[in-house]
Design a protein around this motif. Structure first.
Motif, PDB file in Angstrom:
ATOM      1  N   GLU A  62     -71.777  -7.166  38.393  1.00  0.00           N
ATOM      2  CA  GLU A  62     -70.445  -7.072  37.800  1.00  0.00           C
ATOM      3  C   GLU A  62     -70.416  -6.040  36.673  1.00  0.00           C
ATOM      4  O   GLU A  62     -69.419  -5.322  36.504  1.00  0.00           O
ATOM      5  CB  GLU A  62     -69.999  -8.440  37.276  1.00  0.00           C
ATOM      6  CG  GLU A  62     -69.695  -9.459  38.362  1.00  0.00           C
ATOM      7  CD  GLU A  62     -68.553  -9.029  39.262  1.00  0.00           C
ATOM      8  OE1 GLU A  62     -67.636  -8.336  38.775  1.00  0.00           O
ATOM      9  OE2 GLU A  62     -68.570  -9.384  40.449  1.00  0.00           O
ATOM     10  N   GLU A  63     -71.491  -5.972  35.915  1.00  0.00           N
ATOM     11  CA  GLU A  63     -71.566  -4.965  34.848  1.00  0.00           C
ATOM     12  C   GLU A  63     -71.558  -3.562  35.444  1.00  0.00           C
ATOM     13  O   GLU A  63     -70.930  -2.641  34.907  1.00  0.00           O
ATOM     14  CB  GLU A  63     -72.831  -5.175  34.009  1.00  0.00           C
ATOM     15  CG  GLU A  63     -72.848  -6.461  33.203  1.00  0.00           C
ATOM     16  CD  GLU A  63     -71.821  -6.471  32.085  1.00  0.00           C
ATOM     17  OE1 GLU A  63     -71.414  -5.394  31.627  1.00  0.00           O
ATOM     18  OE2 GLU A  63     -71.419  -7.580  31.666  1.00  0.00           O
ATOM     19  N   ALA A  64     -72.258  -3.384  36.557  1.00  0.00           N
ATOM     20  CA  ALA A  64     -72.280  -2.076  37.223  1.00  0.00           C
ATOM     21  C   ALA A  64     -70.898  -1.718  37.757  1.00  0.00           C
ATOM     22  O   ALA A  64     -70.464  -0.562  37.675  1.00  0.00           O
ATOM     23  CB  ALA A  64     -73.309  -2.086  38.358  1.00  0.00           C
ATOM     24  N   ILE A  65     -70.214  -2.709  38.311  1.00  0.00           N
ATOM     25  CA  ILE A  65     -68.861  -2.478  38.819  1.00  0.00           C
ATOM     26  C   ILE A  65     -67.926  -2.079  37.680  1.00  0.00           C
ATOM     27  O   ILE A  65     -67.102  -1.150  37.818  1.00  0.00           O
ATOM     28  CB  ILE A  65     -68.341  -3.731  39.552  1.00  0.00           C
ATOM     29  CG1 ILE A  65     -69.098  -3.915  40.880  1.00  0.00           C
ATOM     30  CG2 ILE A  65     -66.830  -3.622  39.815  1.00  0.00           C
ATOM     31  CD1 ILE A  65     -68.765  -5.198  41.610  1.00  0.00           C
ATOM     32  N   SER A  66     -68.041  -2.757  36.542  1.00  0.00           N
ATOM     33  CA  SER A  66     -67.212  -2.411  35.372  1.00  0.00           C
ATOM     34  C   SER A  66     -67.492  -0.981  34.927  1.00  0.00           C
ATOM     35  O   SER A  66     -66.571  -0.233  34.575  1.00  0.00           O
ATOM     36  CB  SER A  66     -67.494  -3.380  34.219  1.00  0.00           C
ATOM     37  OG  SER A  66     -67.096  -4.684  34.550  1.00  0.00           O
ATOM     38  N   PHE A  67     -68.777  -0.597  34.946  1.00  0.00           N
ATOM     39  CA  PHE A  67     -69.155   0.769  34.590  1.00  0.00           C
ATOM     40  C   PHE A  67     -68.504   1.774  35.533  1.00  0.00           C
ATOM     41  O   PHE A  67     -67.937   2.795  35.097  1.00  0.00           O
ATOM     42  CB  PHE A  67     -70.679   0.914  34.639  1.00  0.00           C
ATOM     43  CG  PHE A  67     -71.174   2.332  34.715  1.00  0.00           C
ATOM     44  CD1 PHE A  67     -71.142   3.159  33.599  1.00  0.00           C
ATOM     45  CD2 PHE A  67     -71.663   2.842  35.911  1.00  0.00           C
ATOM     46  CE1 PHE A  67     -71.584   4.472  33.674  1.00  0.00           C
ATOM     47  CE2 PHE A  67     -72.106   4.156  35.993  1.00  0.00           C
ATOM     48  CZ  PHE A  67     -72.074   4.977  34.872  1.00  0.00           C
ATOM     49  N   LEU A  68     -68.557   1.494  36.831  1.00  0.00           N
ATOM     50  CA  LEU A  68     -67.970   2.407  37.821  1.00  0.00           C
ATOM     51  C   LEU A  68     -66.457   2.489  37.662  1.00  0.00           C
ATOM     52  O   LEU A  68     -65.860   3.563  37.824  1.00  0.00           O
ATOM     53  CB  LEU A  68     -68.326   1.944  39.232  1.00  0.00           C
ATOM     54  CG  LEU A  68     -69.810   2.067  39.604  1.00  0.00           C
ATOM     55  CD1 LEU A  68     -70.098   1.335  40.906  1.00  0.00           C
ATOM     56  CD2 LEU A  68     -70.213   3.542  39.736  1.00  0.00           C
ATOM     57  N   GLN A  69     -65.836   1.374  37.331  1.00  0.00           N
ATOM     58  CA  GLN A  69     -64.384   1.380  37.115  1.00  0.00           C
ATOM     59  C   GLN A  69     -64.018   2.209  35.887  1.00  0.00           C
ATOM     60  O   GLN A  69     -62.995   2.891  35.872  1.00  0.00           O
ATOM     61  CB  GLN A  69     -63.876  -0.055  36.993  1.00  0.00           C
ATOM     62  CG  GLN A  69     -63.902  -0.821  38.313  1.00  0.00           C
ATOM     63  CD  GLN A  69     -63.566  -2.292  38.161  1.00  0.00           C
ATOM     64  OE1 GLN A  69     -63.869  -2.912  37.133  1.00  0.00           O
ATOM     65  NE2 GLN A  69     -62.937  -2.878  39.171  1.00  0.00           N
ATOM     66  N   GLU A  70     -64.852   2.150  34.859  1.00  0.00           N
ATOM     67  CA  GLU A  70     -64.610   2.966  33.668  1.00  0.00           C
ATOM     68  C   GLU A  70     -64.732   4.451  33.995  1.00  0.00           C
ATOM     69  O   GLU A  70     -63.925   5.272  33.550  1.00  0.00           O
ATOM     70  CB  GLU A  70     -65.605   2.590  32.570  1.00  0.00           C
ATOM     71  CG  GLU A  70     -65.349   1.240  31.925  1.00  0.00           C
ATOM     72  CD  GLU A  70     -66.390   0.913  30.866  1.00  0.00           C
ATOM     73  OE1 GLU A  70     -67.144   1.830  30.488  1.00  0.00           O
ATOM     74  OE2 GLU A  70     -66.440  -0.245  30.420  1.00  0.00           O
ATOM     75  N   VAL A  71     -65.768   4.789  34.766  1.00  0.00           N
ATOM     76  CA  VAL A  71     -65.987   6.197  35.132  1.00  0.00           C
ATOM     77  C   VAL A  71     -64.838   6.727  35.975  1.00  0.00           C
ATOM     78  O   VAL A  71     -64.284   7.800  35.698  1.00  0.00           O
ATOM     79  CB  VAL A  71     -67.321   6.358  35.889  1.00  0.00           C
ATOM     80  CG1 VAL A  71     -67.444   7.773  36.462  1.00  0.00           C
ATOM     81  CG2 VAL A  71     -68.504   6.063  34.964  1.00  0.00           C
ATOM     82  N   THR A  72     -64.464   5.965  37.008  1.00  0.00           N
ATOM     83  CA  THR A  72     -63.384   6.435  37.877  1.00  0.00           C
ATOM     84  C   THR A  72     -62.050   6.457  37.144  1.00  0.00           C
ATOM     85  O   THR A  72     -61.209   7.331  37.382  1.00  0.00           O
ATOM     86  CB  THR A  72     -63.284   5.557  39.144  1.00  0.00           C
ATOM     87  OG1 THR A  72     -63.149   4.178  38.760  1.00  0.00           O
ATOM     88  CG2 THR A  72     -64.531   5.716  40.005  1.00  0.00           C
ATOM     89  N   GLY A  73     -61.861   5.510  36.229  1.00  0.00           N
ATOM     90  CA  GLY A  73     -60.636   5.507  35.433  1.00  0.00           C
ATOM     91  C   GLY A  73     -60.550   6.731  34.546  1.00  0.00           C
ATOM     92  O   GLY A  73     -59.474   7.325  34.378  1.00  0.00           O
ATOM     93  N   ALA A  74     -61.688   7.128  33.963  1.00  0.00           N
ATOM     94  CA  ALA A  74     -61.719   8.320  33.120  1.00  0.00           C
ATOM     95  C   ALA A  74     -61.435   9.583  33.924  1.00  0.00           C
ATOM     96  O   ALA A  74     -60.991  10.596  33.365  1.00  0.00           O
ATOM     97  CB  ALA A  74     -63.080   8.440  32.434  1.00  0.00           C
ATOM     98  N   MET A  75     -61.684   9.502  35.245  1.00  0.00           N
ATOM     99  CA  MET A  75     -61.419  10.651  36.123  1.00  0.00           C
ATOM    100  C   MET A  75     -60.030  10.572  36.745  1.00  0.00           C
ATOM    101  O   MET A  75     -59.689  11.369  37.621  1.00  0.00           O
ATOM    102  CB  MET A  75     -62.477  10.696  37.234  1.00  0.00           C
ATOM    103  CG  MET A  75     -63.901  10.862  36.724  1.00  0.00           C
ATOM    104  SD  MET A  75     -65.154  10.599  38.007  1.00  0.00           S
ATOM    105  CE  MET A  75     -64.914  12.077  39.000  1.00  0.00           C
ATOM    106  N   ASP A  76     -59.227   9.606  36.278  1.00  0.00           N
ATOM    107  CA  ASP A  76     -57.866   9.387  36.796  1.00  0.00           C
ATOM    108  C   ASP A  76     -57.854   9.094  38.293  1.00  0.00           C
ATOM    109  O   ASP A  76     -56.943   9.524  39.021  1.00  0.00           O
ATOM    110  CB  ASP A  76     -56.966  10.604  36.498  1.00  0.00           C
ATOM    111  CG  ASP A  76     -56.665  10.736  35.018  1.00  0.00           C
ATOM    112  OD1 ASP A  76     -56.563   9.695  34.346  1.00  0.00           O
ATOM    113  OD2 ASP A  76     -56.554  11.881  34.535  1.00  0.00           O
ATOM    114  N   LEU A  77     -58.862   8.366  38.751  1.00  0.00           N
ATOM    115  CA  LEU A  77     -58.933   7.972  40.153  1.00  0.00           C
ATOM    116  C   LEU A  77     -58.611   6.491  40.277  1.00  0.00           C
ATOM    117  O   LEU A  77     -59.096   5.673  39.501  1.00  0.00           O
ATOM    118  CB  LEU A  77     -60.337   8.232  40.716  1.00  0.00           C
ATOM    119  CG  LEU A  77     -60.800   9.685  40.789  1.00  0.00           C
ATOM    120  CD1 LEU A  77     -62.257   9.757  41.230  1.00  0.00           C
ATOM    121  CD2 LEU A  77     -59.917  10.485  41.744  1.00  0.00           C
ATOM    122  N   GLN A  78     -57.779   6.157  41.242  1.00  0.00           N
ATOM    123  CA  GLN A  78     -57.461   4.768  41.533  1.00  0.00           C
ATOM    124  C   GLN A  78     -58.361   4.308  42.677  1.00  0.00           C
ATOM    125  O   GLN A  78     -58.247   4.799  43.796  1.00  0.00           O
ATOM    126  CB  GLN A  78     -55.982   4.626  41.928  1.00  0.00           C
ATOM    127  CG  GLN A  78     -54.997   5.045  40.845  1.00  0.00           C
ATOM    128  CD  GLN A  78     -55.065   4.129  39.639  1.00  0.00           C
ATOM    129  OE1 GLN A  78     -55.224   2.906  39.783  1.00  0.00           O
ATOM    130  NE2 GLN A  78     -54.925   4.696  38.445  1.00  0.00           N
TER     131      GLN A  78
END
Length: 205
Positions: A62-78
């Motif tokens: 879950e921590e890894a998923i949160s990290f990936l969501q932060e990265v993709t969010g910073a790239m403006d990707l949904q």
């Protein structure tokens, strides 16, 4: 980390109440007993319930998923995240629009994100975790491409009786080719060079 204080007639009942509120299994929490139950005077007056504190242990995946969501969010990707548990690894597949930037040339960006996701997951886990990161099922398509390439190059080696050196690949991709050609009775494979420029050699037997 999420914490919760729960009460019950017994310590066991208090823990059960807390687990019910948190919606997790007992192996996911650290339990601290704050107060033991007491019966009070003559078992009637001043009785106290047990009080416990439950602290949810971090989930590495879950921590890894949160990290990936932060990265993709910073790239403006949904992106939508799909988590699938395997026997020895967890596959996280990202789906959405315009994910080519996450994949990169021949999956190099995806490999880098996978490396970072594994670091994050294992930092929050007391046991070793292995994550395979995918985007729009790229890994399966790439696997099919590598298997087709393996067959073409093996046929060339069989015809010419000369070895062929493939372009540098990640260890994950080299493993696909080694595995695919393992049953071919006419060729053998081995790796040469140093990371990140390690390559597979297909040679006649």
């Amino acid at each position: 980390m999420k914490k919760l204080v729960a009460i019950g007639k017994t310590v066991e009942a208090a823990v059960k109440n807390g687990l019910s509120q948190l919606g997790v299994e007992e192996d996911r929490v650290q339990v601290s007993i704050l107060e033991h139950p007491s019966r009070g005077l003559f078992g009637l007056f001043g009785s106290k319930d047990a009080k416990v504190e439950l602290e949810v242990k971090p989930d590495g995946i879950e921590e890894a998923i949160s990290f990936l969501q932060e990265v993709t969010g910073a790239m403006d990707l949904q992106v939508k995240v799909e988590r699938n548990e395997g026997s020895d690894h967890t596959t996280i597949n990202l789906t959405g629009n315009d994910l080519g930037i996450l994949i990169g040339r021949r999956g190099q960006t995806l490999d880098s994100l996978q490396y970072l996701a594994n670091i994050v997951a294992n930092r929050h886990s007391d046991k070793h975790l292995r994550i395979v990161l995918d985007a729009e099922k790229f890994r399966e398509r790439r696997k099919q491409t590598l298997e087709a390439l393996s067959d073409r190059m093996a046929n060339r080696v069989i015809r010419s009786r000369r070895e062929v050196v493939l372009e540098p690949m990640s260890s994950q991709e080299r493993k696909i080719i080694h595995s695919w050609l393992q049953s071919n009775p006419h060729v053998k494979t081995y790796s040469q060079g140093d990371e990140p420029n390690r390559s597979i050699v297909i040679a006649p037997k």
